[in-house]
Scaffold this active site. Structure first.
Site, PDB file in Angstrom:
ATOM      1  N   LYS A  84    -110.867   0.076 -82.258  1.00 16.26           N
ATOM      2  CA  LYS A  84    -111.713   0.949 -81.435  1.00 16.26           C
ATOM      3  C   LYS A  84    -110.853   1.807 -80.501  1.00 16.26           C
ATOM      4  CE  LYS A  84    -115.557  -2.293 -81.708  1.00 16.26           C
ATOM      5  NZ  LYS A  84    -116.315  -3.380 -81.073  1.00 16.26           N
ATOM      6  N   GLN A  92    -116.417  -6.516 -75.476  1.00 17.91           N
ATOM      7  CA  GLN A  92    -116.331  -7.058 -76.837  1.00 17.91           C
ATOM      8  C   GLN A  92    -116.957  -8.455 -76.883  1.00 17.91           C
ATOM      9  OE1 GLN A  92    -115.123  -5.391 -79.607  1.00 17.91           O
ATOM     10  NE2 GLN A  92    -115.866  -7.154 -80.774  1.00 17.91           N
ATOM     11  N   ASP A 139    -122.220   0.560 -76.283  1.00 19.74           N
ATOM     12  CA  ASP A 139    -122.777  -0.211 -77.398  1.00 19.74           C
ATOM     13  C   ASP A 139    -124.303  -0.132 -77.445  1.00 19.74           C
ATOM     14  OD1 ASP A 139    -120.999  -1.289 -79.172  1.00 19.74           O
ATOM     15  OD2 ASP A 139    -120.626  -3.120 -78.016  1.00 19.74           O
TER      16      ASP A 139
END
Ligand code: NAD
Length: 292
Positions: free
Chosen positions: A55, A99, A122
């Site tokens: 990422k 994460q 997200d």
């Protein structure tokens, strides 16, 4: 019957990244700041380390300012929360990603609770999921957003079609179903407590499988000619496999995503797209300039 068209996630992800690269370069040339993404990783889960590196590299490659904050596995929850709160206040940061999974003892709920929804790269906060359910999406979870992009790029019809989503998670299944409803599909969610999910799946023109069960879906789940999207990721001795039996389903589906090379690359591209969307909103860009 012929073989399914294989949906090339890498190619579609590449085109999303190219569009983002151009947008960001134009901002830089205009003297504006570039979008900033921070990924927080707690502990030493090896899969998380790979994902976070991917990422961060992908964000840097499109011209974003990207960095990782790595905290030790025994970091107290309060310190993770305080880290997120500090980033909420940092004007150079547009996207924040925590994460998952977090180590035992740190509640992802507690962390998501304090994350500024305007920086929720997200799309997992209750605020963003609520907005999606209300038909006013802002930041949408990356995997479902990527699947929609993939279906659109291959002009797979959704309006009035039967869609079945296997799985009801906050990360994939639930937001996927909401997005498909908003595109005028008739949507059914099946999950681990659904009797005879296979018979329901077989009615689908569009079947999205996010069950996390390796090889669950074979041709007996698939209506001939359907579009089948495989979200599953399973690391095996033979490589990465999905929830769908690719070789068998390929002979009856109309369209099918491979694993790897299907949904995965789009998930990362959509994280970047979400960071851009968050940046565009914070910078007050016009809709035409913000669109990706
Ligand atoms: P999850 O475990 O949170 O949810 C799985 C869902 O599937 C649950 O709602 C459960 O009820 C349902 N389910 C389980 N077994 C079933 C069965 N036999 N029949 C019907 N439904 C069943 O998982 P998740 O986070 O939604 O992820 C699903 C899979 O997708 C995992 O393999 C994960 O690794 C993968 N994933 C991939 C990407 C990507 O970028 N490709 C992104 C996120 C998740």
């Amino acid at each position: 019957m012929g073989e399914a068209v294989v949906l090339d996630g890498r190619k579609v992800a590449e085109s999303v990244r190219q569009r983002l690269t151009q947008r960001i370069a134009a901002r830089r040339e205009a003297g504006a700041r570039v979008p900033g993404l921070v990924v927080i990783r707690v502990g030493d889960d090896p899969a998380s380390e790979v994902y976070v590196n991917n990422k961060r590299r992908a964000a840097a490659a499109v011209g974003m300012a990207a960095r990782e904050i790595h905290l030790a596995a025994d970091t107290p929850e309060a310190e993770v929360v305080a880290t997120v709160q500090a980033l909420n206040q940092d004007p150079a940061v547009d996207g924040i990603l925590v994460q998952l999974p977090l180590p035992a003892g740190i509640s992802s709920e507690a962390v998501l609770e304090v994350l500024d929804p305007a920086k929720d790269a997200d799309g997992l906060t209750a605020d963003n999921l609520g907005r999606l359910a209300a038909g006013k999406p802002r930041l949408v979870p990356c995997t479902p957003r990527g699947i929609l992009e993939l279906l659109d790029q291959y002009a797979i019809p959704l309006r009035g079609r039967r869609a079945v989503v296997v799985g009801r998670s906050r990360l994939v299944g639930m937001p996927m179903a909401l997005l498909l409803v908003q595109r005028d599909a008739t949507v059914t969610i099946v999950h681990s407590r659904t009797p005879d999910a296979q018979a329901i799946a077989r009615e689908a023109d569009v079947l999205v499988v996010a069950a996390g069960r390796r090889g669950l879906v074979g041709p007996e789940w698939v209506k001939p000619g359907a579009a089948v999207v495989d979200v599953g990721i399973h690391r095996t001795a033979e490589g990465i496999e999905g929830d769908v039996d690719f070789a068998a389903v390929r002979t009856c589906a109309g369209w099918l995503t491979p694993v790897p090379g299907g949904v995965g690359p789009l998930t990362v591209a959509m994280l970047l797209a979400n960071t851009w969307t968050a940046y565009a909103a914070r910078e007050g860009l016009a809709a035409s300039e913000a669109a990706i």
